[in-house]
Design a protein around this motif. Sequence first.
Motif, PDB file in Angstrom:
ATOM      1  N   ARG B   7     -28.117  25.283 102.580  1.00 38.57           N
ATOM      2  CA  ARG B   7     -29.263  24.081 102.660  1.00 38.57           C
ATOM      3  C   ARG B   7     -30.108  23.627 101.351  1.00 38.57           C
ATOM      4  N   LEU B  10     -27.833  22.098  99.232  1.00 42.55           N
ATOM      5  CA  LEU B  10     -27.469  20.016  99.906  1.00 42.55           C
ATOM      6  C   LEU B  10     -28.503  19.522  99.651  1.00 42.55           C
ATOM      7  N   VAL B  11     -30.239  19.971 100.087  1.00 44.98           N
ATOM      8  CA  VAL B  11     -30.936  19.324  99.257  1.00 44.98           C
ATOM      9  C   VAL B  11     -31.208  18.870  98.108  1.00 44.98           C
ATOM     10  N   GLU B  14     -28.873  16.469  97.376  1.00 43.59           N
ATOM     11  CA  GLU B  14     -29.598  14.773  97.367  1.00 43.59           C
ATOM     12  C   GLU B  14     -31.136  13.789  96.299  1.00 43.59           C
ATOM     13  N   VAL B  18     -31.250  11.247  94.322  1.00 47.60           N
ATOM     14  CA  VAL B  18     -32.278  10.057  93.668  1.00 47.60           C
ATOM     15  C   VAL B  18     -33.160  10.293  92.496  1.00 47.60           C
ATOM     16  N   GLY B 180     -26.059   8.799 111.843  1.00 43.04           N
ATOM     17  CA  GLY B 180     -27.156  10.235 111.414  1.00 43.04           C
ATOM     18  C   GLY B 180     -28.133  10.835 112.261  1.00 43.04           C
ATOM     19  N   HIS B 184     -26.435  14.364 113.011  1.00 40.85           N
ATOM     20  CA  HIS B 184     -27.385  15.384 112.691  1.00 40.85           C
ATOM     21  C   HIS B 184     -27.988  15.906 113.691  1.00 40.85           C
ATOM     22  N   ASN B 185     -28.414  15.209 114.764  1.00 41.53           N
ATOM     23  CA  ASN B 185     -28.340  15.782 115.996  1.00 41.53           C
ATOM     24  C   ASN B 185     -28.457  16.218 117.638  1.00 41.53           C
ATOM     25  N   VAL B 255     -18.426  11.723  98.418  1.00 44.28           N
ATOM     26  CA  VAL B 255     -17.976  12.772  97.446  1.00 44.28           C
ATOM     27  C   VAL B 255     -19.260  12.417  96.566  1.00 44.28           C
ATOM     28  N   ILE B 261     -15.119  18.031 100.180  1.00 48.28           N
ATOM     29  CA  ILE B 261     -13.820  17.003 100.437  1.00 48.28           C
ATOM     30  C   ILE B 261     -13.815  18.423 101.201  1.00 48.28           C
ATOM     31  N   PHE B 262     -13.940  19.199 101.247  1.00 52.00           N
ATOM     32  CA  PHE B 262     -12.881  20.736 102.227  1.00 52.00           C
ATOM     33  C   PHE B 262     -13.535  20.143 103.754  1.00 52.00           C
ATOM     34  N   SER B 267     -24.336  14.860 104.291  1.00 51.93           N
ATOM     35  CA  SER B 267     -25.294  14.315 105.199  1.00 51.93           C
ATOM     36  C   SER B 267     -24.993  13.639 105.025  1.00 51.93           C
ATOM     37  N   LEU B 311     -20.210  16.280  90.602  1.00 54.49           N
ATOM     38  CA  LEU B 311     -19.656  17.565  91.462  1.00 54.49           C
ATOM     39  C   LEU B 311     -20.346  19.132  90.291  1.00 54.49           C
ATOM     40  N   ILE B 315     -21.846  22.075  91.023  1.00 59.70           N
ATOM     41  CA  ILE B 315     -21.340  24.034  91.569  1.00 59.70           C
ATOM     42  C   ILE B 315     -21.455  24.930  90.106  1.00 59.70           C
TER      43      ILE B 315
END
Lengths: 345, 338, 309
Positions: B7, B10-11, B14, B18, B180, B184-185, B255, B261-262, B267, B311, B315
């Motif tokens: 998580r 992920l955050v 993003e 931004v 969305g 997500h919900n 992407v 892509i896997f 999000s 990318l 990683i």
Amino acid sequence: MTKSFFHLLSAAIAMAALLGTGCGPSNNSASGDGATQTAGGSGKKLMIALMPKSKGNAYFVSCKQGAERAAKELGVDLVFDGPTNPDPAKQNEIIENWITLGVDAIAAACENRDGISTALRKAQAKGIKVITYDSDAQPDARSFFVNQATPEGIGYTLMDEAGRLVGPSGEFAIITASLTAANMNEWQKHIEARRKEKFPNLKMVALRPCDDLKDKAQAEATTLLGAYPNLNLIMAICSPAVPGSAEAVKQAGKAGKVKVIGLGLPSENRRYVKDGVTDSVILWKTEDLGYLAVHAAKGLADGTLKPGAKSYQAGALGQFEIVGDHLLLGKPFIFNKDNIDQFNF
Amino acid sequence: MMNPALRRILVRHETLLVVVLILEVLFFATQGRNFLTPDNLTNIIRHSVEIGLLALVMMPIILTGGIDLSVGSLLGLCAVTFGKLWRDAGWGWEWAALGTVVVGFVAGGGNALLITALRLPPLIVTLGTYSLFRGLAEALTRGVDAFTGFPEGFLFLGTGQWLGLPAQAWLFGLVAVGIGLWVHNTTFGRSFRAIGFAPEGARYAGVPVERRLALAYVLAGVVAALASITYTARFGTAKADAGTGYELAAITAVVLGGTSIFGGVGSVGGTLLGVAAIAVLTNGLSRLPATMSSASELSGVFTGVLLLLALGAGILPKAIAALRDRRSSAQTPAQPVP
Amino acid sequence: MKRHFHELSVAGTLVLLLLVLAVLAPGFFEPQPLLSRLATAAPRLVVACGVALVILTRQIDISIGSLFGVCSVAAGLVATGPTGIPGALATSMLVGAVGGAVNGTLVAGLGLPSIVVTLATMVTLREGLRLWRQGVFINLPDAMQWFGLPMMRGQAVVCLIAVGVLVALALMTRHLAAGRYLYAVGSDAEAARLAGLRPRLTTFLVFVGMGALVGAAAVMNLVQSPQVDPSTGRGLELEAIAAAVVGGVAVSGGRGSLWGVFAGFLLLSCINPALTYLGVKPYWDKASQGAIILLAVVADGWRRRRGGT
């Protein structure tokens, strides 16, 4: 997960707000800029935008060279941009970006007549001068069209040339860029009209697309030569297809027996014309076209060219006649064995 | 469901986007000409709605580990269908639009059927329909026919303003919020993720995998139809070449937005940021004096580079760890390659 | 028989198409245009074989079309110099291998997904090449054409090279340890690693090999005409991938054979000329292409479904 989504949503809203507040001041200064520009005229360099149908196409690269020469002589800024592949929607997007950029005049070669007119009208409404070159938009979406050849002129010239080479009866095939290319479809319409009227016994047996690729055109022409053994002529109406078809005819050992004509650049076709594979290549002086387009756009922007004018003095190129709202570049040339060495574009 | 470390990544992705977006905006606002004007922002939004819509529906598909290469072609087919229904069948544009959505539904259903009923790989199925849909659009119009002269009321959808925003932005916002919330919900969305992570596991956990997958592809068809309508309304013309190459643009945005892509990770917010980052870049390059005349090529080059950087950034920590791992485990001299 | 059902069904479709042509348009089989058509197709077969290897290892490469253009331009520029054909070939393969190595490093070294990596290199290479060359054709010296041989022999050579590459790779994947590695890595990279193979190195080398093959194919294409069109190769990636998957190479890796790719390639490259010979209007091209791809994969899916796997 949910939490992070709304986190982001709020971040996005914050961004939007930031953009919103950012707009205020710069907006004012921008419109102030625009005002001084259009009012001052002589004070600031004019910016002229030239759009090809697609970039990376030798034809338009040649136009661009003429355009750059004109821009240098006139002391204007030249912007040259267009879609990387002939994509009509992308043309509109670029023109809309030019409107907000604040260019003074736009000269566009239109991929899709109706589609681009929407964007060009919008530009005119914002006080930007618009001319078209190479291929026209709707008449109300521009002031002048730099006319190097009408679709009718191109279609008729090609068909007459085919008739002259083949005689009153025979078979021919057309190789085009793609089935959806608007201007080529327009030419085909006129080719067909002329055929019906003057050469009813010349049969068009096939139409093949080559995706604007020389190698694919060569493959398509090879197939056509095999599939239609009585073929007398291949008419290549996109520029990579002319050398492609010629190479196919040469390799099939049918040079002279199957004629090749088309619209293309002398430099790409010189060897085939000299070898007697390609009989004639039809084109106009592309550099002059680019030069005249930029010159006329500048003339329109600074008022030296006004609607209703009967002629236009374009710098080093001299005087050009205006008929209606068409600025005439002159008739298309037919390049053949005798004259092709005089041209090096 | 999702472990905290993942998580965080992920955050972070993003957040990174931004930052990229803010940098882009700041750079073009100071260096570019007339970038931050309301008219230009309207442009940016208008020009990215279709690709944005396709990206929004591509995202759940990629989340399940699938892909849909046919959306751009389907946009073309739908645009042509809309023109046919309106001009040749004489339907009102509202009804023609509805008919177009039905066509999108059926086409998406075709993809869904082949992928779920026959368990064929989505890449292959949609590679086939990529040709098929574009081919049908060309066959319907012989490539030549273009539809134009649409009524003002319809063109408003693509060129008008409503409550201060471009008309199509409202549709886009609606789809974005809808997808969305959906992804997500709801349990649906969570099951997409589960399918992407481990389809067999999801099946054993009682997720109706086939039905969920089918839904994602059908939705892609429907939204591609909506995109064809905003495209036609913005451009004023419908032709068989509409939307060529949009599938790759949409995949790129998804992407770039951090969706793996896997499958399994991603999000909607990231996708939106991905769309925005590319749109701002493309627009901004056309207003720098140095890049004005090569904006079209450079936006391609920079998008590619940005994609690799994003990318790579994602990683980097993992890669460094892996490298260290390998170095310590490979103390023995490297063996010759057989 | 059962194991090769897919390859056989594709080959069957091909035979059917050829039979239809034999009856309706026997001119299709006339030796000369046929040899020319095969020579035109030969470089594409080499690319399709390369991409099949990539897919076998569970990766994909969609940058090959752009790379093909870059290699062609590089080879064309070198060919005008003093080194001639060998120099052009070496340059082209080197440029291709370097391009492949970039993809390979990002995919195998950093563990990035190949579809995204090659999507990025695809647009970067394509637009970069356009910026650099502006679409201007390159004229080649006359000695370059057909490797300096008479045309028919040159065409035969090009076709033989392609068949040679196909056979060599087919035998390699079937009988050599290196070939079996591809299947092992493609089926289960982790298991392959535990079995003592080096999946990352294998993947990297496959990408490098793919690039070198693209470079070789670019030269095979180059010698067939006296000019290089820098847009050449546009759309080649989809053509090659379609040939591989129609030929039965599983996108999930580890399954498929190069003979299947050969059958798939022949089938797909027959469609367009066949339509011309049969006098079908060109606006049915893409729809037929799509329908045949779907037919081939649906037949396979249907059989597997009923077979109950």
